[in-house]
Design an enzyme around this catalytic site. Structure first.
Site, PDB file in Angstrom:
ATOM      1  N   GLY A 134       0.653  -1.157   0.222  1.00 12.94           N
ATOM      2  CA  GLY A 134       0.136  -0.010  -0.062  1.00 12.94           C
ATOM      3  C   GLY A 134       0.920   1.197   0.110  1.00 12.94           C
ATOM      4  O   GLY A 134       0.288   2.274   0.482  1.00 12.94           O
ATOM      5  N   GLY A 135       2.089   1.315  -0.653  1.00 12.03           N
ATOM      6  CA  GLY A 135       2.835   2.350  -0.657  1.00 12.03           C
ATOM      7  C   GLY A 135       3.263   3.222   0.619  1.00 12.03           C
ATOM      8  O   GLY A 135       3.588   4.251   0.509  1.00 12.03           O
ATOM      9  N   SER A 213       4.025  -5.607  -2.643  1.00 12.03           N
ATOM     10  CA  SER A 213       4.364  -4.448  -2.964  1.00 12.03           C
ATOM     11  C   SER A 213       5.170  -3.708  -2.013  1.00 12.03           C
ATOM     12  O   SER A 213       6.379  -4.167  -1.698  1.00 12.03           O
ATOM     13  CB  SER A 213       2.996  -3.514  -3.157  1.00 12.03           C
ATOM     14  OG  SER A 213       3.244  -2.305  -3.801  1.00 12.03           O
TER      15      SER A 213
END
Length: 601
Positions: A134-135, A213
């Site tokens: 989620g960055g 991610s």
């Protein structure tokens, strides 16, 4: 007497029902913890799993503990009833992502899924510790239900929350806010598992960390942190590597971002003390409002202004991981030695670059999206160069080199081919080349266990909006198969019920077995030997597995893009930045004169 017998019979029936619905409970070092038992089904097989939800592993990071390393929660004063998820950490709302219904700054919780099956080893179940993506700004452990993966693979799954955004990564270069709190939260949660997972039937010596991610990048960074020695033995990185370009990543501090927040709260920013006092007193709702406003403005400058990510804080991250990777062929250090001591499974999806399409227009119009030659030459490629090398002088030679590399010379101006080249460009820069570089560095030893995968299939329902012309899996698409499609279709796809096609369930079954085999034995092929043999990733062969409707083995994944981005482009930039004419290099030579017979002097 008849009434007594009848009453006794009813009592025994009730006792039997109570025992059959016995509440799962563990006696940990911290005190008694109770959970709940749930039933799950995968491919017609029914399982039972014990869930322990919302267990606090750290004290609430509020008040004086805001912008400080996490503190252990400590023992429970009474039995802890772990049947509800804890709050997710404060975060903005991103398009196409699940909205967290319950957020609060008191958010440092973990969730444990324990299969009701005999462990594969007498020492207990292998443990898989998941770090969400989620960055570094959104997400939570709530989203990832580990019940199916736990049951099919017969392992314990742990999911966690960690601090996000400014609250997780503010770094002003001193003890008031030294940064990387989100990474330290992950580390403390790993310590909690090491000290307490035996009470849940887990084997603390068989812990695997995995993530996707930004969670994948977190896994890689935890693998560079020597203080984690003994807390895990394997790492799985899904679509995120150490050198992945990211706003604000690996800088020395993010004081400019801190000032942006303070200014937008109408605070004085004359001194750092003013800034930190403002941010410490602000409500977390106000902090998130600044992020949301920047995102909603649609401007990239505003979005970058609020970006906070892991920094080189001198403690958790002492050196630039990117520079360490570049020097790893000839130099080593304590961090790299620890990195190579952990077994690694690393990979990316087929069309990771398609995630960039959401920046180019409405999701509903992506099927008709076309990219012109002018847009490619004057927007996408120069914009990429500015983002990657903003602090360098980059000549037009580099721009032309990139144009040449990302052009289909049989159809150089075809808008449909150009849009494919565009997603290849973003995929190579942000995912493929960093993935290969990291695995090459990891495999550059004689006794390491390293594996690489490429997840290809275009799924029936991709996680992110995906136009029909994209052929392969987008960013995040492997998460459904990894977790056995155990998600809420209403939240993700706005439909009440969904069953994936049978071939996807078969793929999911194989993926879960590879992942949990690796967690159990350090080898994705064992103990289940019915799978296609996944070869080790070695520098001479560079073999890897391709996941699809039918899996296969290939070699030299993204070898050309990795060479291009990690060696050729930096070399050309360096050469053109320091270019000298022959005259400048060797001094001006005197002009020679020659006579009519050709004699020169």
């Amino acid at each position: 007497m008849a009434h007594f017998v009848k009453g006794l019979t009813i009592f025994l029936i009730l006792i039997n029902q109570y025992q059959s619905a016995e509440v799962p409970s563990v006696a940990s070092k911290l005190g008694s913890i109770t959970g709940e038992t749930k039933s799950v089904t995968f491919q017609g097989n029914k399982y039972q799993v014990d869930r322990y939800l919302g267990i606090p592993y750290a004290k609430p990071p509020t008040g004086d503990l805001r912008f400080q390393p996490p503190q252990p929660f400590g023992p429970f004063s009474e039995t802890y009833n772990a049947v509800d998820f804890g709050a997710s950490c404060p975060q903005p709302i991103y398009p196409f992502m699940p909205v967290e219904k319950k957020t609060d700054e008191d958010c440092l919780f973990l969730n444990i899924y324990v299969p009701r099956q005999k462990p594969d080893e007498p020492s207990g179940h292998a443990v898989m510790f998941f770090i969400h993506g989620g960055g570094f700004s959104i997400g939570s452990g709530v989203i990832y239900d580990g019940a199916v993966l736990s049951s099919v693979g017969n392992v314990i799954i742990v999911t966690i929350n960690y601090r996000l955004g400014l609250l997780g990564f503010l770094d002003i270069g001193n003890e008031k806010a030294s940064g990387n709190f989100g990474l330290l939260d992950q580390h403390l949660a790993l310590q909690w598992v090491n000290e307490n997972i035996d009470a849940f039937g887990g084997d603390k010596d068989r812990v695997t960390i995995f993530g996707e991610s930004a969670g994948s990048m977190s896994v890689a960074m935890q693998m560079l942190y020597p203080s984690n020695k003994g807390l895990f033995r394997n790492g799985i990185t899904q679509s995120g590597a150490l050198s992945l370009p990211f706003p604000g990543l690996y800088v020395e501090n993010n004081i400019d971002a801190a000032k942006y927040y303070a200014k937008n709260m109408s605070c004085t920013v004359d001194t750092l003390a003013d800034v930190i006092n403002c941010l410490k007193e602000a409500s977390h709702e106000n902090i998130i409002r600044i992020v949301q406003d920047a995102m909603d403005s649609g401007g990239m400058d505003a979005a970058y202004s609020v970006s906070t990510a892991p920094t080189i804080d001198g403690k958790f991250i002492r050196h630039s991981p990117e520079e360490m990777l570049q020097k790893a062929e000839t130099e080593t250090c304590e961090e790299l030695k620890f990195f190579r001591s952990i077994r690694l499974m690393n990979g990316v999806n087929g069309n990771e670059g398609a995630s960039a399409l959401l920046m180019l227009g409405d999701a509903e119009n992506l099927d008709d999206l076309e990219i012109t030659r002018e847009q490619m030459n004057t927007e996408h490629i120069p914009g990429t160069l500015a983002f990657l090398y903003g602090n360098k002088t980059v000549s037009d030679v580099v721009n032309q080199l990139m144009i040449s590399e990302y052009t289909d010379w049989e159809n150089p101006d075809d808008p449909k081919r150009l849009r494919e080249q565009m997603i290849n460009l973003y995929g190579d820069i942000y995912f493929n080349a960093p993935c290969v570089e990291m695995s090459r560095v990891h495999a550059n030893e004689t006794d390491v266990e390293s594996y690489v995968y490429n997840f290809l299939p275009r799924l029936d329902k991709p996680l992110l909006p995906l136009p029909k012309w994209v052929k392969y899996a987008n960013h995040g698409d492997e998460l459904g198969p990894v977790f056995g499609y155990n998600f809420d279709p209403q939240v993700l796809f706005n439909i009440s019920e969904y069953t994936p096609p049978e071939w996807e369930l078969d793929l999911s079954n194989r993926i879960m077995k590879y992942w949990t085999n690796f967690a159990k034995t350090g080898d994705p092929n064992k103990p289940d030997s019915k799978l296609l043999a996944w070869p080790k990733y070695e520098l001479d062969s560079q073999s890897y597995i391709k996941f699809n409707r039918e899996d296969s083995i290939d070699q030299y994944f993204s070898a050309r893009p990795t060479e291009f981005w990690k060696k050729i482009v930096p070399a050309v930039i360096d050469a053109t930045e320091h270019a000298q004419t022959v005259t400048e290099q060797f001094g001006k030579k005197e002009e020679q004169t020659c006579d009519k017979d050709g004699n020169c002097g």
